[in-house]
Design an enzyme around this catalytic site. Structure first.
Site, mmCIF file in Angstrom:
data_model
loop_
_atom_site.group_PDB
_atom_site.id
_atom_site.type_symbol
_atom_site.label_atom_id
_atom_site.label_comp_id
_atom_site.label_asym_id
_atom_site.label_seq_id
_atom_site.Cartn_x
_atom_site.Cartn_y
_atom_site.Cartn_z
ATOM 1 N N GLU A 130 6.589 -21.898 -27.535
ATOM 2 C CA GLU A 130 5.349 -21.041 -27.204
ATOM 3 C C GLU A 130 5.053 -20.061 -28.168
ATOM 4 O O GLU A 130 4.803 -18.679 -28.073
ATOM 5 C CB GLU A 130 5.588 -20.214 -25.562
ATOM 6 C CG GLU A 130 5.888 -21.342 -24.910
ATOM 7 C CD GLU A 130 6.189 -20.511 -23.334
ATOM 8 O OE1 GLU A 130 6.257 -19.216 -23.460
ATOM 9 O OE2 GLU A 130 6.476 -21.250 -22.312
ATOM 10 N N ASN A 172 7.676 -26.852 -28.198
ATOM 11 C CA ASN A 172 7.193 -26.686 -27.233
ATOM 12 C C ASN A 172 6.165 -25.757 -26.442
ATOM 13 O O ASN A 172 6.315 -24.570 -26.932
ATOM 14 C CB ASN A 172 8.310 -26.753 -26.066
ATOM 15 C CG ASN A 172 8.179 -26.864 -24.613
ATOM 16 O OD1 ASN A 172 7.550 -28.179 -24.258
ATOM 17 N ND2 ASN A 172 8.837 -26.232 -23.772
ATOM 18 N N HIS A 207 2.170 -27.553 -17.168
ATOM 19 C CA HIS A 207 1.847 -26.529 -15.947
ATOM 20 C C HIS A 207 0.401 -26.647 -15.587
ATOM 21 O O HIS A 207 -0.324 -25.827 -16.183
ATOM 22 C CB HIS A 207 2.258 -25.151 -16.149
ATOM 23 C CG HIS A 207 3.757 -24.844 -16.335
ATOM 24 N ND1 HIS A 207 4.630 -25.331 -15.577
ATOM 25 C CD2 HIS A 207 4.521 -24.536 -17.457
ATOM 26 C CE1 HIS A 207 5.927 -25.022 -15.885
ATOM 27 N NE2 HIS A 207 5.723 -24.653 -17.104
ATOM 28 N N GLU A 236 7.599 -29.740 -18.791
ATOM 29 C CA GLU A 236 7.739 -29.064 -17.417
ATOM 30 C C GLU A 236 6.670 -29.088 -16.470
ATOM 31 O O GLU A 236 5.948 -28.389 -16.024
ATOM 32 C CB GLU A 236 7.727 -27.577 -18.060
ATOM 33 C CG GLU A 236 8.632 -27.051 -19.181
ATOM 34 C CD GLU A 236 8.354 -25.767 -19.459
ATOM 35 O OE1 GLU A 236 7.844 -24.889 -18.888
ATOM 36 O OE2 GLU A 236 9.012 -25.559 -20.731
ATOM 37 N N ASP A 238 4.245 -29.528 -13.448
ATOM 38 C CA ASP A 238 4.182 -29.327 -12.261
ATOM 39 C C ASP A 238 2.533 -29.035 -11.730
ATOM 40 O O ASP A 238 1.755 -28.825 -12.744
ATOM 41 C CB ASP A 238 4.684 -27.999 -11.729
ATOM 42 C CG ASP A 238 4.696 -26.823 -12.631
ATOM 43 O OD1 ASP A 238 3.812 -26.617 -13.228
ATOM 44 O OD2 ASP A 238 5.787 -26.053 -12.545
HETATM 45 O O1 G3I Z 1 19.024 -13.882 -13.155
HETATM 46 C C1 G3I Z 1 18.253 -12.716 -12.573
HETATM 47 C C2 G3I Z 1 19.228 -12.146 -11.287
HETATM 48 O O2 G3I Z 1 20.237 -11.797 -11.858
HETATM 49 C C3 G3I Z 1 18.103 -11.424 -10.707
HETATM 50 O O3 G3I Z 1 18.673 -10.702 -9.587
HETATM 51 C C4 G3I Z 1 16.683 -11.773 -10.318
HETATM 52 C C5 G3I Z 1 15.840 -10.782 -9.799
HETATM 53 O O4 G3I Z 1 14.331 -11.031 -10.009
HETATM 54 O O5 G3I Z 1 16.321 -12.453 -11.517
HETATM 55 C C6 G3I Z 1 16.704 -13.367 -12.068
HETATM 56 O O6 G3I Z 1 16.368 -13.863 -13.161
HETATM 57 C C7 G3I Z 1 15.077 -14.551 -13.072
HETATM 58 C C8 G3I Z 1 15.368 -15.817 -13.721
HETATM 59 O O7 G3I Z 1 14.174 -16.544 -13.819
HETATM 60 C C9 G3I Z 1 16.336 -16.830 -13.293
HETATM 61 O O8 G3I Z 1 16.298 -17.171 -11.914
HETATM 62 C C10 G3I Z 1 13.930 -13.617 -13.579
HETATM 63 O O9 G3I Z 1 13.422 -12.610 -12.889
HETATM 64 C C11 G3I Z 1 12.692 -14.674 -13.518
HETATM 65 O O10 G3I Z 1 11.633 -13.981 -14.439
HETATM 66 C C12 G3I Z 1 13.305 -16.060 -14.320
HETATM 67 O O11 G3I Z 1 12.060 -16.680 -14.526
HETATM 68 C C13 G3I Z 1 12.115 -17.998 -15.349
HETATM 69 C C14 G3I Z 1 10.889 -17.829 -16.229
HETATM 70 O O12 G3I Z 1 10.959 -18.969 -16.925
HETATM 71 C C15 G3I Z 1 11.208 -16.737 -17.128
HETATM 72 O O13 G3I Z 1 10.032 -16.584 -18.373
HETATM 73 C C16 G3I Z 1 11.749 -19.151 -14.292
HETATM 74 O O14 G3I Z 1 12.673 -19.269 -13.512
HETATM 75 C C17 G3I Z 1 11.446 -20.386 -15.196
HETATM 76 O O15 G3I Z 1 11.082 -21.440 -14.424
HETATM 77 C C18 G3I Z 1 10.638 -20.127 -16.305
HETATM 78 O O16 G3I Z 1 10.396 -21.320 -17.118
HETATM 79 C C19 G3I Z 1 9.409 -21.115 -17.922
HETATM 80 C C20 G3I Z 1 10.052 -22.043 -19.237
HETATM 81 O O17 G3I Z 1 11.404 -21.574 -19.651
HETATM 82 C C21 G3I Z 1 8.944 -22.158 -20.454
HETATM 83 N N1 G3I Z 1 7.750 -22.428 -20.099
HETATM 84 C C22 G3I Z 1 7.119 -21.691 -18.934
HETATM 85 C C23 G3I Z 1 8.133 -21.721 -17.740
HETATM 86 C C24 G3I Z 1 7.610 -21.201 -16.718
HETATM 87 O O18 G3I Z 1 7.402 -19.745 -16.673
#
Ligand code: G3I
Length: 330
Positions: A130, A172, A207, A236, A238
């Site tokens: 990105e 990516n 996405h 990715e 969905d």
């Molecule tokens: O690990 C913490 C946890 O300790 C905490 O309690 C909790 C509270 O919000 O947050 C947890 O972290 C979260 C993390 O996912 C793990 O679950 C973050 O808040 C959350 O923002 C994070 O989101 C991820 C996101 O990337 C971050 O930018 C999504 O799960 C994940 O699906 C998403 O994936 C990205 C790809 O890597 C790149 N392309 C886009 C895609 C969707 O955004």
């Protein structure tokens, strides 16, 4: 009924993004349906190196062990990204932004440790994630760019190649089929290739949503990227039930409506038709989640708004879209 991986055996591997928790809950199902897994978060910078020089491999190791045990392929996601990286990676211990040399050293060390550790099991990496702007302008203004300069992108691929010369190395991005961004991605990758940078593939994240008719843009993007003579993967996938412009919470919806499911079926059908037609260029199609009980889209772009973007419903049962995707005439 055929599983996804059976249906696509002669086309490309079908993958899915998971977490250790999801593997514990749905591992058997995942191994039946899919050929490959990606760590949704566990191989990102902040997960593997939460503090400079302190690596945490436990969760990623568990996922790699699962893949090995079930003979699944594993995609690596992601080495250099502006999100999910501790800010301290760009700072000296007593404050202040580090130099270009120090930043390159830290990037190189991270990539070396991670890629080397998983080289027996992870067959490809999203090396660079990105970096292109959605709107005007070319490159996203990231810390990596600010501290190192434009060649940080080349270095990322070169470090990955040094650590594992057999790995398939990807650029990516999302919105990769939107013409303006698609063309910028094309130019970036073409430029890297021309410089002899070891880059082997383009990841179209996928996405998408049912408010768009994705096929036309998708086909144009596949055609254009195919000219680069690299692998293409959908990394990715969905299919959100909401148009991106729909910022409403929709508390009235306890489940997807008939119309939503119908549109989703049409979109899945249309994009998979194209994936099959471009199978000579596509080396993998990965969903960004297993089934509608959990998706990152439940919190994006609207927090706590349930979404149902996959081929399996909240109970893990197949949706009508699934039949469309697996039943086709060659
Ligand atoms: O690990 C913490 C946890 O300790 C905490 O309690 C909790 C509270 O919000 O947050 C947890 O972290 C979260 C993390 O996912 C793990 O679950 C973050 O808040 C959350 O923002 C994070 O989101 C991820 C996101 O990337 C971050 O930018 C999504 O799960 C994940 O699906 C998403 O994936 C990205 C790809 O890597 C790149 N392309 C886009 C895609 C969707 O955004």
């Amino acid at each position: 009924m055929k599983t996804l991986k059976e249906a696509y055996k002669e086309y490309f591997p079908i993958g899915v993004a998971v977490s250790p928790e999801i593997l514990r809950k749905q591992g058997v199902f995942i191994a039946e349906q899919f050929d490959s897994i990606t760590a949704e978060n566990e191989m990102k910078f902040d997960a593997l190196e939460p503090e400079l020089g302190r690596f945490e491999f436990e969760e990623a190791d568990q996922m790699v062990a699962f893949a090995r045990e079930h003979q699944l392929k594993m995609r690596g996601h992601t080495l250099v990204w502006h999100q999910q990286i501790p800010q301290s990676i760009f700072e000296w211990e007593n404050g202040g932004i580090i130099s270009r040399e120090e930043s390159l050293k830290r990037m190189g060390n991270h990539i070396q440790r991670v890629v080397d550790r998983y080289k027996e099991d992870v067959y490809c990496w999203d090396v660079l994630n990105e970096v292109i702007n959605d709107g005007e302008g070319y490159l996203r203004d990231t810390k990596w760019l600010q501290v190192i300069g434009e060649d940080y992108m080349e270095y990322a691929f070169r470090f990955a190649y040094e650590a594992d010369s057999k790995s398939v190395l990807f650029y990516n991005d999302y919105n990769a089929i939107v013409p303006k961004k698609r063309d910028k991605i094309y130019e970036l990758v073409k430029g890297l290739k021309a410089k002899g940078v070891p880059i082997h593939g383009i990841g179209i994240q996928g996405h998408w949503n049912i408010g768009d008719h994705n096929a036309w843009n998708l086909e144009a993007a596949l055609k254009k990227f195919a000219r680069l003579d690299l692998q293409i993967q959908i990394t990715e996938l969905d299919m959100s039930m909401y148009a991106f412009s729909d910022a409403k919470t929709h508390p009235e919806l306890k489940g997807p409506t008939y119309e939503m499911l119908k549109r989703q079926e049409e979109e899945y059908d249309a994009v998979f038709r194209l994936f099959r037609r471009y199978k000579d260029y596509i080396s993998g199609v990965t969903f960004w989640g297993v089934s509608d009980d959990y998706t990152w889209l439940d919190n994006f772009p609207v927090k706590y708004r349930k979404n149902w973007p996959f081929l399996f419903d909240e109970k893990g049962e197949v949706k009508a879209a699934y039949s469309k995707v697996i039943n086709f005439n060659k």
